[in-house]
Design an enzyme around this catalytic site. Structure first.
Site, PDB file in Angstrom:
ATOM      1  CB  SER A   1      -3.815   9.490   0.795  1.00 39.56           C
ATOM      2  OG  SER A   1      -3.568  10.797   0.346  1.00 39.56           O
TER       3      SER A   1
ATOM      4  CG  ASP B   1       4.007  10.159  -2.455  1.00 35.09           C
ATOM      5  OD1 ASP B   1       3.654  11.280  -2.026  1.00 35.09           O
ATOM      6  OD2 ASP B   1       3.296   9.142  -2.340  1.00 35.09           O
TER       7      ASP B   1
ATOM      8  CG  HIS C   1       1.072  11.315   0.375  1.00 40.20           C
ATOM      9  ND1 HIS C   1       1.088  10.580  -0.803  1.00 40.20           N
ATOM     10  CD2 HIS C   1      -0.226  11.538   0.665  1.00 40.20           C
ATOM     11  CE1 HIS C   1      -0.160  10.366  -1.190  1.00 40.20           C
ATOM     12  NE2 HIS C   1      -0.979  10.937  -0.314  1.00 40.20           N
TER      13      HIS C   1
END
Ligand SMILES: *[C@@H]1O[C@H](CO)[C@@H](O)[C@H](O)[C@H]1NC(C)=O
Ligand SMILES: *[C@@H]1O[C@H](CO)[C@@H](O)[C@H](O)[C@H]1NC(C)=O
Ligand SMILES: *[C@@H]1O[C@H](CO)[C@@H](O)[C@H](O)[C@H]1NC(C)=O
Length: 379
Positions: free
Chosen positions: A34, A335, A338
């Site tokens: 991600s 977040d 990340h």
């Protein structure tokens, strides 16, 4: 104009006005999790998605709409590509009609929740494991060979940058209490060795498919991310020593593995180790010096489980939106997992132009400018 005609068309332009209109551009093939997913998980049935606001709020090309990137703006490969002259970002491989674009800018195969090990991320259901990502690249390559032939494909691939940013989820799931391994937990050294040897296998596979310029990004200081701080009850101002030591052990084994690959393959390929750990660690430790006001909390979503970053529908729905900080450029973390675009900008710059303590045996700009002899020209 069909794709077929583009190389010939470029060649004519090069002859006529080489210095005015160069056709040679940067292209890259992006693999990973991600941290670098550019939208593949939007096309999967998965719990790992970044397809709703405020994700992408600072991503200019989409006008601030979510693109599937797990941050507020650009990822590190986005920023590096822009700096090296890419005209657009490599599209996600699962998006419709992506393959035809491959010969221009490259393709992004990365997928949130994925790991080096196949079993990593099963909790999130859908994801492309590293093995599957390379399987998709294999298909893209067949398409290129049909279009341009084997020789031109190899020549094109030998100039492209292949970046691989993966391993965080393997280590995070090792520490997850509900992990299937938790009963008879393997020792960290075994996990690290499995990760490095499985990754090495995939790197060799890519090399066999024509990749020559590799950037392999180590795992960052996971012991300092908001998710780990909260779930492991780390005191303020500290990081999880245990998690970071497993990361560092993996990174040093990875670096050794890449050194070995560089010795084995000689001038045929270059494997750059990118030390994102030290760059992030310094930034988190000295966040004020880097212009941040917060180095340990998420800009979006809560400090506590389930950490969800989302925006409620409608303008008066405050109550159903998660917390969003007012100045996103002042946070290291977007977040719980990340980094923000602001943090990505700092790291990207270091990976591009950093000294050998950051990127070895050379930095990404040097890698981009290093001429590599394509396979078919070697005996
Ligand atoms: C993809 O390509 C097909 C034919 O090549 C076309 O019909 C379709 O509209 C394209 N889809 C998108 C989203 O561009
Ligand atoms: C890959 O990792 C698995 C553990 O998930 C391990 O059993 C296997 O031996 C590794 N394979 C290679 C080629 O290193
Ligand atoms: C929404 O939030 C803003 C600022 O935080 C506040 O001024 C406003 O009253 C809130 N509206 C509702 C419906 O809660």
């Amino acid at each position: 104009m069909t794709i077929m005609e583009i190389p010939a068309f470029c060649a004519i332009l090069v002859v006529i006005q080489l210095h005015v209109f160069p056709c040679v551009s940067f292209s890259s093939f992006v693999f990973g999790d991600s941290l670098v997913d550019a939208g593949n998980n939007d096309y999967l049935f998965t719990l790992s998605k970044a397809d709703s606001p405020p994700y992408g709020i600072d991503f200019l090309p989409s006008g601030g709409r979510p693109t599937g990137r797990f941050t507020n703006g650009r990822t590190i490969p986005d920023i590096i590509g822009e700096d090296l002259g890419a005209t657009s970002f490599p599209p996600p491989c699962l998006a419709p009609n992506t393959t035809s674009k491959a010969i221009h800018e490259g393709i992004n195969y990365a997928s949130g929740a994925s790991g080096i090990l196949d079993q990593t991320g099963t909790f999130f259901i859908g994801r492309l494991t590293l093995k599957e990502q390379i399987g998709h690249f294999e298909k893209s390559r067949s398409y290129m060979v049909n279009l341009m032939g084997e020789e031109k494909t190899n020549e094109f691939l030998s100039k492209a940058i292949f970046s691989i940013t993966i391993g965080s989820n393997d280590i995070l799931s090792y520490f997850r209490p509900s992990s299937p391994f938790s009963g008879d937990k393997i020792v960290p050294e075994v996990l690290q060795d499995h990760m490095v040897s499985n990754l090495t296998t995939q790197l060799k596979r890519l090399r066999g498919l024509g990749a020559r310029k590799f950037v392999v990004v180590g795992v960052g200081p996971l012991g300092c991310i908001p998710y780990v701080l909260a779930t492991r009850l780390i005191p303020e101002g500290e990081c999880s020593i245990e998690v970071n030591s497993v990361v560092r052990g993996y990174n040093s084994k990875l670096k050794e593995g890449l050194n070995r690959l560089n010795r084995e393959v000689g001038f045929g390929a270059v494997f750059v180790y990118a030390n994102s750990y030290d760059v992030f660690r310094r930034m988190i430790q000295n966040y004020h010096q880097y212009g941040f006001e917060n180095g340990d909390g998420p800009c979006c979503g809560g400090y506590f489980p389930p950490f969800v970053c989302f925006e409620g529908k409608g303008k008066t729905a405050n109550a159903s939106s998660s917390f969003l900080c007012s100045d996103r450029a002042k946070y290291v973390f977007w977040d719980a997992f990340h980094p923000t675009e602001a943090a990505n900008l700092i790291v990207a710059e270091k990976l591009l132009d950093g000294d050998p303590s950051v990127c070895s045996p050379m930095n990404i700009r040097q890698l981009h400018h290093t001429p590599i002899i394509p396979i078919h020209q070697r005996s």
